[in-house]
Scaffold this motif. Structure first.
Motif, mmCIF file in Angstrom:
data_model
loop_
_atom_site.group_PDB
_atom_site.id
_atom_site.type_symbol
_atom_site.label_atom_id
_atom_site.label_comp_id
_atom_site.label_asym_id
_atom_site.label_seq_id
_atom_site.Cartn_x
_atom_site.Cartn_y
_atom_site.Cartn_z
ATOM 1 N N ASN A 145 0.846 -1.190 0.000
ATOM 2 C CA ASN A 145 0.000 0.000 0.000
ATOM 3 C C ASN A 145 0.881 1.238 0.000
ATOM 4 N N ASN A 146 0.720 2.134 -0.989
ATOM 5 C CA ASN A 146 1.505 3.373 -0.981
ATOM 6 C C ASN A 146 0.656 4.547 -0.504
ATOM 7 N N ALA A 147 -0.524 4.228 0.050
ATOM 8 C CA ALA A 147 -1.406 5.272 0.600
ATOM 9 C C ALA A 147 -1.671 6.374 -0.406
ATOM 10 N N HIS A 148 -1.895 5.982 -1.664
ATOM 11 C CA HIS A 148 -2.271 7.013 -2.635
ATOM 12 C C HIS A 148 -3.714 7.459 -2.425
ATOM 13 N N MET A 149 -4.562 6.497 -2.046
ATOM 14 C CA MET A 149 -5.987 6.798 -2.025
ATOM 15 C C MET A 149 -6.687 5.979 -0.955
ATOM 16 N N PHE A 150 -7.690 6.574 -0.306
ATOM 17 C CA PHE A 150 -8.558 5.769 0.559
ATOM 18 C C PHE A 150 -9.964 5.838 -0.007
ATOM 19 N N TYR A 151 -10.465 4.674 -0.413
ATOM 20 C CA TYR A 151 -11.799 4.654 -1.030
ATOM 21 C C TYR A 151 -12.710 3.664 -0.318
ATOM 22 N N CYS A 155 -15.312 17.168 1.639
ATOM 23 C CA CYS A 155 -15.422 16.909 0.206
ATOM 24 C C CYS A 155 -14.942 15.491 -0.114
ATOM 25 N N ALA A 156 -15.892 14.592 -0.354
ATOM 26 C CA ALA A 156 -15.575 13.229 -0.798
ATOM 27 C C ALA A 156 -16.047 13.121 -2.244
ATOM 28 N N VAL A 157 -15.294 12.420 -3.067
ATOM 29 C CA VAL A 157 -15.620 12.436 -4.502
ATOM 30 C C VAL A 157 -15.627 11.040 -5.116
ATOM 31 N N PHE A 158 -16.499 10.868 -6.106
ATOM 32 C CA PHE A 158 -16.483 9.592 -6.835
ATOM 33 C C PHE A 158 -15.313 9.624 -7.810
ATOM 34 N N HIS A 159 -15.165 8.595 -8.622
ATOM 35 C CA HIS A 159 -13.988 8.585 -9.499
ATOM 36 C C HIS A 159 -14.385 8.341 -10.944
ATOM 37 N N TYR A 160 -13.752 7.397 -11.624
ATOM 38 C CA TYR A 160 -13.929 7.283 -13.071
ATOM 39 C C TYR A 160 -15.336 6.866 -13.481
ATOM 40 N N LEU A 161 -15.732 7.340 -14.660
ATOM 41 C CA LEU A 161 -16.903 6.794 -15.350
ATOM 42 C C LEU A 161 -16.341 5.770 -16.330
ATOM 43 N N LEU A 172 -12.174 9.347 -0.105
ATOM 44 C CA LEU A 172 -12.179 10.260 1.037
ATOM 45 C C LEU A 172 -10.935 11.159 0.987
ATOM 46 N N PRO A 173 -10.977 12.332 1.626
ATOM 47 C CA PRO A 173 -9.817 13.238 1.599
ATOM 48 C C PRO A 173 -8.549 12.518 2.081
#
Ligand SMILES: *Cc1c(COP(=O)(O)O)cnc(C)c1O
Length: 381
Positions: free
Chosen positions: A294-300, A322-328, A358-359
Motif C-alpha cells: 500500500n503506498n497510501a495514494h488513495m482511501f476509497y 469533500c468526498a468524490v467519486f472517481h472514473y466513469l 475520502l480526503p
C-alpha cells in the motif's frame, strides 16, 4: 470545508527552483532533471528513466515506442483515467477494454485470454490506488502471446508487487517493458502541479525513447560524445519538462519517506476507524491483495449502490467534507461507446457507480481523519 486534495510543499521547492534559475540553465535535461532520473534509477532499479511534462506524456511516449500499426489492438481497463486509453488511440490503435476484478478495480487477468486476438499487441495494467495488479498472471499471459506490457503506474510511486513464486518485491513500474508515472498535484509527489516519468525496462527501447524525448533528434548521443553531429533521425515531440519543474520535484523526492510515512498513518487511521462499519456491511474497504503493498495514494469505500453513494457524498458535503467519486466507465463514454464492441463490463460499471474517495493528503491532520470517520459513523447510526 475539508478539501479532497491539497498539494503539499516540503519547504525546499522555492530554494531549488531559485537555484535552477540562478544557474542560468532553465530548459530541460539539466542538473535537476538528471538528478531526479538518477534517483529513480537508483532507488527503484528502473533501467532508464526520462522526466516528462505529465503522466499523459509518458503514456504517449510508451504508445509511440510500441510502434503500433493501424488496426493493432491494445487492452486497457475501462475503469481508468482517459489518458491510459487516449495515448494508444492517438497512435491509431484499437482500444479493447478489460473489466475490473471483483475484489478491487484493477484489471482482471482472468478475462484477458478471451479478448486477445492475433491483432493484440499491448496490455496496459493500471495500478489503481497504487495497489499492484496481479502482475505474475498478466506477464504470463503477455509472454505466452508475445505482447508488450506498459504499466500505467501514474498512482503507484513507491509501491511494490510481491511475487508469490520468487520471494521478492518488485517496485511497480519495473515489471513491464515500459511504464509511466504521474507527478500531477493529486498524486503522492508532484513536480509543481504537472509532471511525469517514462520508465524503460527493456533495453530495446532505450535509444528510441531518448530520441522521441529530444524532438526526434539524436542530440543526447551527441552530448555524450557518441556521435560527432546531431540531426533529425526519427519521430518525436517536446516531452521534457523545464528545470524549474525538475527542481520542484527534487525537493519532493528528498522528502519521499516522510511523505509516505504521513500518508500511511492517515490511511491506517481511516482503516481502523471504518472497519466496524465495513464489518456491518455498510461498504467495503480498499482491498490490498497479498501480492501488493500500500503506498497510501488513495482511501476509497465501495458502497452497495449508486443511491447509497450519492447519500453519503451529500451528507459529507453538508458537514464540510469533500468526498468524490472517481472514473466513469470509458467503454460507455460519449467518445468511445460507438467504437466499443458491446461487451458488458459489470465490475467496471459497479466501481463507476459505487466507489467514493475520502480526503487524503499530507497536510490533513489525523484529527481531521478521525472527525471524518466519526461523521460517517453518525450517518449510519
Ligand atoms: C493521473 C493519471 C494519469 C495522467 O497523469 P497526468 O500527469 O495528469 O497526465 C494517467 N493514468 C492514471 C491512472 C492516472 O491516475
Amino acid at each position: 470545508m475539508i478539501n479532497f486534495n491539497q498539494p503539499h510543499l516540503t519547504g525546499k521547492e522555492a530554494h531549488y527552483m531559485y537555484e535552477a534559475v540562478s544557474a542560468g540553465k532553465l530548459s530541460g535535461n539539466g542538473r535537476f532533471t538528471k538528478a531526479c532520473q538518477a534517483w529513480f534509477e537508483n532507488r527503484y532499479g528502473f533501467r532508464k528513466t526520462l522526466l516528462t511534462t505529465s503522466g499523459t506524456d509518458a503514456l504517449e511516449m510508451c504508445a509511440m515506442l510500441c510502434n503500433l500499426k493501424p488496426g493493432d489492438e491494445v487492452i486497457v481497463p475501462s475503469y481508468t483515467f482517459v489518458s491510459t486509453a487516449l495515448a494508444f488511440l492517438r497512435e491509431g490503435a484499437k482500444v479493447v477494454f478489460a473489466d475490473s476484478m471483483k475484489r478491487n478495480p484493477n484489471m482482471d487477468a482472468e478475462t484477458l485470454e478471451a479478448i486477445i486476438t492475433p491483432r493484440t499487441k499491448v496490455i496496459v495494467p493500471v495500478h489503481y490506488a497504487g495497489v499492484a495488479c496481479d502482475m505474475n498472471a498478466i506477464m504470463e499471459v503477455a509472454n505466452r502471446h508475445n505482447l508488450l506490457v506498459v504499466e500505467d503506474a501514474a498512482q503507484a510511486i513507491d509501491s511494490y508487487y510481491r511475487s508469490p513464486i520468487i520471494n521478492q518485491q518488485s517496485p511497480l513500474g519495473s515489471i513491464g517493458h515500459l511504464a509511466a508515472f504521474s507527478f500531477h498535484e493529486t498524486k503522492n509527489i508532484t513536480a509543481g502541479g504537472e509532471g511525469g516519468l517514462l520508465v524503460v525496462n527493456d533495453e530495446r527501447y532505450m535509444r528510441r525513447a531518448e530520441i522521441l524525448w529530444e524532438k526526434g533528434t539524436n542530440r543526447a548521443e551527441f552530448f555524450r560524445g557518441e556521435v560527432n553531429k546531431y540531426g533529425w533521425v526519427d519521430m518525436g515531440s517536446s516531452f521534457l519538462p523545464s528545470e524549474v519543474n525538475a527542481a520542484f520535484l527534487w525537493a519532493q523526492l528528498e522528502n519521499i519517506d516522510d511523505i509516505q510515512t504521513k500518508r500511511k498513518a492517515l490511511w491506517n487511521t481511516y482503516l481502523e476507524r471504518l472497519l466496524p462499519l465495513a464489518e456491518q456491511g455498510k461498504f467495503t474497504l480498499p482491498d490490498i491483495p497479498d501480492y501488493a503493498t500500500n503506498n497510501a495514494h488513495m482511501f476509497y469505500l465501495v458502497l452497495p449502490d449508486l443511491e447509497a453513494r450519492t447519500g453519503l457524498i451529500k451528507f459529507l458535503k453538508e458537514n464540510g467534507v469533500c468526498a468524490v467519486f472517481h472514473y466513469l466507465s470509458l467503454h460507455s463514454s460519449e467518445y468511445y461507446k460507438h467504437k466499443h464492441d458491446g461487451r458488458e463490463l459489470p465490475q467496471c460499471d459497479r466501481y463507476a457507480d459505487c466507489l467514493v474517495r475520502l480526503p487524503l493528503f499530507y497536510d490533513l491532520g489525523i484529527d481531521e481523519v478521525k472527525h471524518i470517520c466519526d461523521l460517517i459513523s453518525t450517518y449510519y447510526h
